[in-house]
Design an enzyme around this catalytic site. Sequence first.
Site, mmCIF file in Angstrom:
data_model
loop_
_atom_site.group_PDB
_atom_site.id
_atom_site.type_symbol
_atom_site.label_atom_id
_atom_site.label_comp_id
_atom_site.label_asym_id
_atom_site.label_seq_id
_atom_site.Cartn_x
_atom_site.Cartn_y
_atom_site.Cartn_z
ATOM 1 C CE1 TYR A 174 -4.190 -12.020 -8.015
ATOM 2 C CE2 TYR A 174 -3.889 -13.641 -9.055
ATOM 3 C CZ TYR A 174 -3.337 -12.281 -8.728
ATOM 4 O OH TYR A 174 -2.756 -11.832 -9.126
ATOM 5 C CB SER A 203 -2.067 -12.065 -12.523
ATOM 6 O OG SER A 203 -1.868 -13.314 -12.620
#
Length: 214
Positions: free
Chosen positions: A110, A97
Site C-alpha cells: 500500500y 496518503s
Amino acid sequence: MLELKEKLPADLCVKILPMDLNDRASLTQLSALLEEEKPQVSLLINNAGFGKLGYVWEIDPNVQRDMVDLNCGALTALTSLVIPYMPAGGGILNVCSIASFVPNSRMTVYSSTKAYVMSFSRALREELKQKRINVLAVCPGPMSTEFLTRAHISKGASKTFDTLPYCDPKEIAVKSLKALEKGKAVYTNRFLYKLYRVLGKLVPKALMMKFAKC
C-alpha cells in the site's frame, strides 16, 4: 461542501457509471463514452483505492496485485483518458496518503502504491503547467472510513492506527479542493502529519521506518 453546491448550475445533469476499475473493459467503455460525448471535465478526483494490513507473505498475492492495479494502474489510465477533455483552469486531485512519505512495513504494498501516486502527481503537474491544469496529491492521515474495514484494521490490530490522531473526511474534502484551486502540489492535514512529511524528507528512511511501522 455548501460552497461547492452554490457554484453548481441548477440544470446540472449527473451521469453515474458503475464500473470495475480493475476491469480493462470498463476503461474501454469509458474511453468510448468520452469520445462520443466529448465533455468538458473541469475536475477529476481519483479516490478509488484500498490497502491491506499484514506482512507481504501473509496477504494473498492476487489481492496485492489488485491493490497495485487499482491504486496505480487505474488511476493512471483514468487520468490519461480524461486529460484530453480538460480545459485550461481544470484540476486533478489524486488521493494519496501520509504513507507516501515513508515506506510502512506491514503495509508495504500500500505505501509503495502511494509513493507512486505522489511521484506521478508531481511529474504530471509539471507536464500540465503548459495546459494550465493543476494536479494535487492529497495526503491525509487515518480516517474513519470503509478503508479500515477493507484493510482489516480494527482496534488492537495496529498500535500505530490505535494511537495516531484521525482526520475528518469532510474537512479533508473541503480543504483539498481549496488547495487545488490555489494551485498547490501537495496538501496534508494536521500539524503532526505536516511535520511527518518534512521529517520524511530530512531523516534517513531506515530510521523513519522504525517509527512508521503499522
